[in-house]
Design an enzyme around this catalytic site. Structure first.
Site, PDB file in Angstrom:
ATOM      1  N   ASP A 201       0.804  -1.125   0.069  1.00 54.86           N
ATOM      2  CA  ASP A 201       0.061  -0.024  -0.149  1.00 54.86           C
ATOM      3  C   ASP A 201       0.793   1.457   0.031  1.00 54.86           C
ATOM      4  OD1 ASP A 201      -2.648   0.914   0.429  1.00 54.86           O
ATOM      5  OD2 ASP A 201      -1.679   2.001   2.198  1.00 54.86           O
ATOM      6  N   GLU A 256       1.639  -0.337  -4.665  1.00 48.51           N
ATOM      7  CA  GLU A 256       0.727   0.863  -5.269  1.00 48.51           C
ATOM      8  C   GLU A 256       1.750   2.311  -5.171  1.00 48.51           C
ATOM      9  OE1 GLU A 256      -3.402   2.926  -3.897  1.00 48.51           O
ATOM     10  OE2 GLU A 256      -2.006   2.607  -2.505  1.00 48.51           O
TER      11      GLU A 256
HETATM   12  O1  TEU Z   1      -4.807   4.239  -1.573  1.00 50.73           O
HETATM   13  C1  TEU Z   1      -4.026   5.309  -1.795  1.00 50.73           C
HETATM   14  C2  TEU Z   1      -4.217   6.603  -2.445  1.00 50.73           C
HETATM   15  O2  TEU Z   1      -3.565   7.652  -2.318  1.00 50.73           O
HETATM   16  C3  TEU Z   1      -5.784   6.755  -3.080  1.00 50.73           C
HETATM   17  O3  TEU Z   1      -6.086   5.732  -3.986  1.00 50.73           O
HETATM   18  C4  TEU Z   1      -6.679   7.154  -2.043  1.00 50.73           C
HETATM   19  O4  TEU Z   1      -7.948   6.527  -2.550  1.00 50.73           O
HETATM   20  C5  TEU Z   1      -6.739   8.796  -2.645  1.00 50.73           C
HETATM   21  O5  TEU Z   1      -5.694   9.515  -2.582  1.00 50.73           O
HETATM   22  C6  TEU Z   1      -8.234   9.609  -2.027  1.00 50.73           C
HETATM   23  O6  TEU Z   1      -8.540  10.406  -2.598  1.00 50.73           O
HETATM   24  C7  TEU Z   1      -4.329   3.364  -0.783  1.00 50.73           C
HETATM   25  C8  TEU Z   1      -5.424   2.147  -0.396  1.00 50.73           C
HETATM   26  O7  TEU Z   1      -5.770   1.550  -1.712  1.00 50.73           O
HETATM   27  C9  TEU Z   1      -6.565   2.902  -0.080  1.00 50.73           C
HETATM   28  O8  TEU Z   1      -7.621   2.081   0.292  1.00 50.73           O
HETATM   29  C10 TEU Z   1      -6.201   3.486   1.543  1.00 50.73           C
HETATM   30  O9  TEU Z   1      -7.264   4.119   2.108  1.00 50.73           O
HETATM   31  C11 TEU Z   1      -4.975   4.157   1.538  1.00 50.73           C
HETATM   32  O10 TEU Z   1      -3.862   3.603   0.604  1.00 50.73           O
HETATM   33  C12 TEU Z   1      -4.366   4.519   2.966  1.00 50.73           C
HETATM   34  O11 TEU Z   1      -3.953   3.358   3.308  1.00 50.73           O
END
Ligand code: TEU
Length: 509
Positions: A201, A256
């Site tokens: 993540d 990610e």
């Molecule tokens: O997401 C990271 C992220 O930066 C985005 O996809 C986020 O949804 C966006 O900035 C919001 O506007 C990851 C995970 O996939 C997400 O579900 C988590 O909430 C986030 O990290 C925090 O761990």
């Protein structure tokens, strides 16, 4: 030439709260996933990525981890996980879990200790700064979701702590070697249990500018996590890669990297000594138009291939409106499925996209997620009954059209989008050219794309019509249709024309 399994694989993302519920409490669980493995094997995917199921207060629905090495009781137990892993492996399904290295929950014992005071030995496991005398914040960084500052004041000590997401998700301080070691241990815990790898993540957010310098004013409203791009992170990733590669069995990490330029994403593969793969989100944000996708494909392959970096492709996940909703309608989703499953690189499916699911319409009163992402996280409709195969009121409303758009109904219908996904997956699995061949453009009409995939003397062609009109799309030489979004053409000769939004996979006749 040997190819690691993850280059040949198609991944399937499971958001465990909404996949399948074995204990009937309205929230999905690990035993629920185990109960549907036969479906996933039938579908023909190769690997699962399971979103977080660790102990968590669920402020960010599991992305706020309070114990990296235990299962939250909502989802089951460690023994349930071991059973799930064994059952998946017995069906030749690999399992990747979701590792959240950039921040913990504020209820993690590490943070509880760090909060005790400036002298606490765990204090510098997190990022603290004195409150500036003029009453301002330590810098101009913004948190994701709520558009608030990425700093929260700890009243007791008068210091601010950094959080790139919710204030209940304090950022870890990876410059502290104790943090790096403790987080490496969490990887070993799951590797020793037999997982095949990790989805990491916001992994680009583990390194930080030691000066915590302001972002330039013109971009400062963008959340810090979408801007943070630091050399420190690459050093951490090389250590993590070495740790994974020391295990037998090609363990894998897909990161990610939430930076919205493919050129930046490419850097996170290092010299094949950092991430095995990275998500690349610009194509996910691109409109479903031929020219836009041609550019995305050219940019991605052009930047990754020369450095030996293996691409990934994804259209939907638990953070964004589902692509069936964004693109509008099933014809477009069918074309998108052909595209996703015939590009060069590893595809990631999001649970339920194979049924053409759209986002649920979640009324104001039932919205839960601070990031507003409930619609794409709706529970999966397994059948057409009022509770859709869930034996109690599920935690969120279901996606639309569940009486017909559900697993059971689509499995029984040879013309369903589910059956199209299954044929595409089988075709990809049987074809080295589709799995790992080079991609070469063929001549295509405006609003169309045509390419071939070539490996050794095997060749497959793909033709796609991104328009509401019937278009001629002649190819040199004769081809037979292997997969057709409209099903009917399969097994016959390619006609050289495509109906609106029709796409086909072809084989030289
Ligand atoms: O997401 C990271 C992220 O930066 C985005 O996809 C986020 O949804 C966006 O900035 C919001 O506007 C990851 C995970 O996939 C997400 O579900 C988590 O909430 C986030 O990290 C925090 O761990």
């Amino acid at each position: 030439m040997t190819h690691p399994w993850w280059q040949d694989a198609v991944f399937y993302q499971i958001y465990p709260r909404s996949f399948a519920d074995a204990n009937g409490d309205g929230v999905g669980d690990l035993a629920g996933i185990a109960s549907r493995l036969d479906y996933l094997a039938w579908l023909g995917v190769d690997a699962l990525w399971i979103s977080p199921f660790f102990r968590s207060p669920m402020k960010d629905y599991g992305y706020d981890v309070a114990d990296y090495c235990d299962v939250d009781p909502l989802f089951g137990t460690l023994a349930d996980f071991d059973r799930l892993l064994e059952a998946a492996h017995a069906r030749s399904l690999r399992v990747m879990i979701d590792w959240v290295p950039a921040h913990t929950s504020d209820e993690h014992p590490w943070f509880a200790q760090a909060r005790r005071g400036v002298e606490d030995p765990k204090r510098h496991w997190y990022v603290w700064r004195d409150a500036p005398a003029d009453g301002s914040l330590p810098n101009n960084w913004r948190a994701a979701f709520l558009g608030v500052p990425a700093w929260t004041l700890d009243e007791a000590s008068g210091q601010y702590y950094l959080h790139s997401f919710l204030k209940e998700q304090p950022d870890l301080n990876w410059t502290n070697r104790e943090v790096a070691r403790a987080m490496h241990d969490t990887l070993r815990f799951w590797l020793d249990r037999g997982v095949d790898g990790f989805r990491a993540d916001v992994v680009h957010n583990i390194g930080k500018d030691p000066e915590l310098a302001d972002h330039p004013e013109d971009i400062a409203r963008i959340p810090h996590c979408a801007l943070n791009d630091r050399p420190e992170t690459h050093a951490h990733l090389r250590e993590i890669r070495a740790l994974l590669d020391a295990y037998p069995g090609d363990r894998c990490m897909v990161g990610e990297v939430f930076l919205l330029e493919t050129a930046k994403v490419a850097e996170y593969y290092g010299k094949q000594d950092e991430l095995h793969m990275s998500f690349n989100f610009p194509p996910l944000f691109a409109p479903l138009e031929a020219e836009s996708w041609r550019q995305q494909i050219e940019t991605t392959l052009g930047l990754l291939d020369p450095r030996g970096a293996w691409p990934t492709w994804v259209l939907s996940n638990h953070d964004r409106e589902r692509h069936a909703t964004r693109y509008g309608g099933e014809a477009r989703s069918r074309l998108a499925a052909v595209l996703l499953l015939t590009l060069r690189g590893t595809p990631f499916l999001y649970m339920g996209e194979e049924w053409g699911l759209e986002d649920a319409d979640v009324p104001e009163a039932r919205r839960l997620d601070p990031g507003g992402r409930d619609g794409c996280r709706a529970p999966l409709p397994w059948d057409g009954s009022p509770h859709r195969g869930w034996n109690e009121k599920a935690w969120l409303p279901f996606p639309p059209d569940g009486e017909t758009r559900n697993a059971q109904a689509q499995r029984a219908d040879p013309d369903s989008i589910l059956q199209l996904y299954r044929r595409l997956l089988a075709t990809r699995r049987a074809s080295p050219a589709l799995r790992r061949g080079a991609l070469r453009w063929l001549d295509a009409p405006a609003n169309g794309l045509a390419y071939e995939r070539v490996e050794g003397d095997e060749r497959r062609a793909v033709v796609l019509n991104f328009s509401d009109a019937r278009v001629p799309c002649p190819l040199e030489g004769a081809y037979d249709v292997v997969v057709d979004t409209r099903n009917r053409g399969e097994g016959g000769r390619y006609t050289g024309a495509l109906e609106p939004w029709q796409a086909q996979v072809l084989r030289p006749a």
